[in-house]
Design a protein around this motif. Sequence first.
Motif, PDB file in Angstrom:
ATOM      1  N   ALA A 230      45.902  37.502  47.467  1.00 14.55           N
ATOM      2  CA  ALA A 230      44.466  37.509  47.781  1.00 14.55           C
ATOM      3  C   ALA A 230      43.859  36.137  47.496  1.00 14.55           C
ATOM      4  N   VAL A 231      42.717  35.867  48.129  1.00 11.66           N
ATOM      5  CA  VAL A 231      41.935  34.653  47.833  1.00 11.66           C
ATOM      6  C   VAL A 231      40.935  35.023  46.736  1.00 11.66           C
ATOM      7  N   CYS A 232      40.929  34.262  45.662  1.00 11.19           N
ATOM      8  CA  CYS A 232      40.090  34.596  44.503  1.00 11.19           C
ATOM      9  C   CYS A 232      38.650  34.124  44.683  1.00 11.19           C
ATOM     10  N   ASP A 233      37.747  34.789  43.936  1.00 10.84           N
ATOM     11  CA  ASP A 233      36.312  34.494  44.034  1.00 10.84           C
ATOM     12  C   ASP A 233      35.899  33.383  43.064  1.00 10.84           C
ATOM     13  N   PRO A 234      34.936  32.543  43.494  1.00 15.34           N
ATOM     14  CA  PRO A 234      34.436  31.520  42.567  1.00 15.34           C
ATOM     15  C   PRO A 234      33.772  32.166  41.349  1.00 15.34           C
ATOM     16  N   ILE A 235      33.773  31.449  40.245  1.00 11.72           N
ATOM     17  CA  ILE A 235      33.106  31.913  39.024  1.00 11.72           C
ATOM     18  C   ILE A 235      31.675  31.359  39.028  1.00 11.72           C
TER      19      ILE A 235
ATOM     20  N   GLY B 205      55.277  30.156  29.400  1.00  8.44           N
ATOM     21  CA  GLY B 205      55.120  29.367  30.626  1.00  8.44           C
ATOM     22  C   GLY B 205      54.300  28.132  30.330  1.00  8.44           C
ATOM     23  N   ILE B 206      54.114  27.294  31.333  1.00  3.15           N
ATOM     24  CA  ILE B 206      53.294  26.097  31.148  1.00  3.15           C
ATOM     25  C   ILE B 206      52.026  26.167  31.979  1.00  3.15           C
ATOM     26  N   GLY B 207      51.864  27.289  32.679  1.00  4.49           N
ATOM     27  CA  GLY B 207      50.643  27.483  33.461  1.00  4.49           C
ATOM     28  C   GLY B 207      50.477  28.956  33.773  1.00  4.49           C
ATOM     29  N   LEU B 208      49.265  29.347  34.114  1.00  2.98           N
ATOM     30  CA  LEU B 208      48.988  30.739  34.521  1.00  2.98           C
ATOM     31  C   LEU B 208      47.669  30.760  35.280  1.00  2.98           C
ATOM     32  N   ALA B 209      47.634  31.550  36.369  1.00  6.46           N
ATOM     33  CA  ALA B 209      46.397  31.688  37.160  1.00  6.46           C
ATOM     34  C   ALA B 209      45.874  33.109  36.990  1.00  6.46           C
ATOM     35  N   ALA B 210      44.554  33.276  37.065  1.00  7.48           N
ATOM     36  CA  ALA B 210      43.935  34.581  36.792  1.00  7.48           C
ATOM     37  C   ALA B 210      44.490  35.720  37.656  1.00  7.48           C
ATOM     38  N   PRO B 211      44.751  35.499  38.943  1.00  8.54           N
ATOM     39  CA  PRO B 211      45.290  36.628  39.727  1.00  8.54           C
ATOM     40  C   PRO B 211      46.635  37.137  39.206  1.00  8.54           C
ATOM     41  N   GLN B 212      47.358  36.317  38.442  1.00  9.45           N
ATOM     42  CA  GLN B 212      48.635  36.773  37.879  1.00  9.45           C
ATOM     43  C   GLN B 212      48.439  37.827  36.779  1.00  9.45           C
ATOM     44  N   VAL B 213      47.222  37.925  36.265  1.00 11.12           N
ATOM     45  CA  VAL B 213      46.919  39.023  35.326  1.00 11.12           C
ATOM     46  C   VAL B 213      45.892  39.976  35.954  1.00 11.12           C
TER      47      VAL B 213
ATOM     48  N   VAL C  82      43.139  39.443  37.712  1.00  9.01           N
ATOM     49  CA  VAL C  82      41.710  39.097  37.752  1.00  9.01           C
ATOM     50  C   VAL C  82      41.488  38.121  38.903  1.00  9.01           C
ATOM     51  N   MET C  83      40.725  38.547  39.898  1.00  4.24           N
ATOM     52  CA  MET C  83      40.622  37.771  41.146  1.00  4.24           C
ATOM     53  C   MET C  83      39.519  36.715  41.055  1.00  4.24           C
ATOM     54  N   LYS C  84      39.620  35.873  40.044  1.00  2.00           N
ATOM     55  CA  LYS C  84      38.626  34.817  39.829  1.00  2.00           C
ATOM     56  C   LYS C  84      39.310  33.451  39.795  1.00  2.00           C
ATOM     57  N   ARG C  85      38.536  32.406  40.160  1.00  2.00           N
ATOM     58  CA  ARG C  85      39.111  31.065  40.286  1.00  2.00           C
ATOM     59  C   ARG C  85      39.147  30.332  38.937  1.00  2.00           C
ATOM     60  N   ILE C  86      40.133  30.716  38.145  1.00  2.00           N
ATOM     61  CA  ILE C  86      40.354  30.069  36.845  1.00  2.00           C
ATOM     62  C   ILE C  86      41.861  30.003  36.579  1.00  2.00           C
TER      63      ILE C  86
ATOM     64  N   ASP D 235      47.368  26.906  43.990  1.00  2.00           N
ATOM     65  CA  ASP D 235      47.870  27.712  45.113  1.00  2.00           C
ATOM     66  C   ASP D 235      47.684  29.209  44.838  1.00  2.00           C
ATOM     67  N   HIS D 236      47.936  29.618  43.599  1.00  2.82           N
ATOM     68  CA  HIS D 236      47.784  31.035  43.237  1.00  2.82           C
ATOM     69  C   HIS D 236      46.374  31.534  43.554  1.00  2.82           C
ATOM     70  N   LEU D 237      45.364  30.691  43.420  1.00  6.80           N
ATOM     71  CA  LEU D 237      43.966  31.126  43.634  1.00  6.80           C
ATOM     72  C   LEU D 237      43.689  31.425  45.106  1.00  6.80           C
ATOM     73  N   ASP D 238      44.600  30.948  45.969  1.00 10.28           N
ATOM     74  CA  ASP D 238      44.461  31.215  47.420  1.00 10.28           C
ATOM     75  C   ASP D 238      45.580  32.102  47.947  1.00 10.28           C
ATOM     76  N   GLY D 239      46.287  32.760  47.032  1.00  7.27           N
ATOM     77  CA  GLY D 239      47.335  33.701  47.443  1.00  7.27           C
ATOM     78  C   GLY D 239      48.598  33.028  47.942  1.00  7.27           C
ATOM     79  N   VAL D 240      48.739  31.731  47.646  1.00  5.50           N
ATOM     80  CA  VAL D 240      49.938  30.980  48.064  1.00  5.50           C
ATOM     81  C   VAL D 240      50.917  30.930  46.890  1.00  5.50           C
ATOM     82  N   LEU D 241      52.192  31.246  47.169  1.00  5.23           N
ATOM     83  CA  LEU D 241      53.248  31.235  46.141  1.00  5.23           C
ATOM     84  C   LEU D 241      54.247  30.138  46.466  1.00  5.23           C
ATOM     85  N   TYR D 242      54.923  29.622  45.443  1.00  5.36           N
ATOM     86  CA  TYR D 242      55.803  28.457  45.675  1.00  5.36           C
ATOM     87  C   TYR D 242      56.929  28.790  46.653  1.00  5.36           C
TER      88      TYR D 242
END
Length: 171
Positions: A16-21, A44-52, A54-58, A139-146
């Motif tokens: 999914a594409v995440c929402d701005p905060i 890990g060395i990074g994490l995006a909110a949609p991975q837990v 939460v569909m927010k841009r953080i 990329d995670h914030l726009d639903g793009v995976l490596y």
Amino acid sequence: MAIRPILVIPDARLRAVCDPIIAVDDEIKALAKDMLDTMYDAPGIGLAAPQVGVMKRIVVMDLAGEDEPPAPLVMINPEITAFGEEIQVTEEGCLSIPELYYEVERPSSVTVKYTDLDGQEVTKDADGRLAVCIQHELDHLDGVLYIDYLSRLKRDRVIKKFDKAAKRAAG
Ligand code: K2U
Ligand code: ZN
């Protein structure tokens, strides 16, 4: 200290594409803390909110070495404003695609603009591993995976593996 479950593909929320905060309020500050706790625990060395879930841009990251003090970074509504011309090839993994690592080509440097936890706007130049991590997390914030940067054959093989595992788990 709250460690949250990390979503694994094929969970649709990872696409999914995440929402701005809108405001850096106490809820966002608590989310950032939970994301850092979850990232360190993974590890890990990074994490995006949609991975837990939460569909927010953080996104959060910490690239400090094992023998260095933690250096957590929290990026709210991050945007890459410039890409370097050189390309680097590095091995990437993803906490939402566990136990797989593939080489990915990405620009070797970026400029990222974001809001920090104090509500201040920050512009940061990054290269090397930090540049990779920033691109991977944003990329995670726009639903793009490596895996989307791999050959179709490799990507489809990964997706099929996790689709099969999800069907088995569903019984
Ligand atoms: O977004 C995530 O899944 C977190 C990744 C971020 C990342 C992957 C590749 C390269 C840089 C950052 C995790 O940290 S995955 C664990 C990991 C750690 C170091 C190197 C590769 C993978
Ligand atoms: Zn990832």
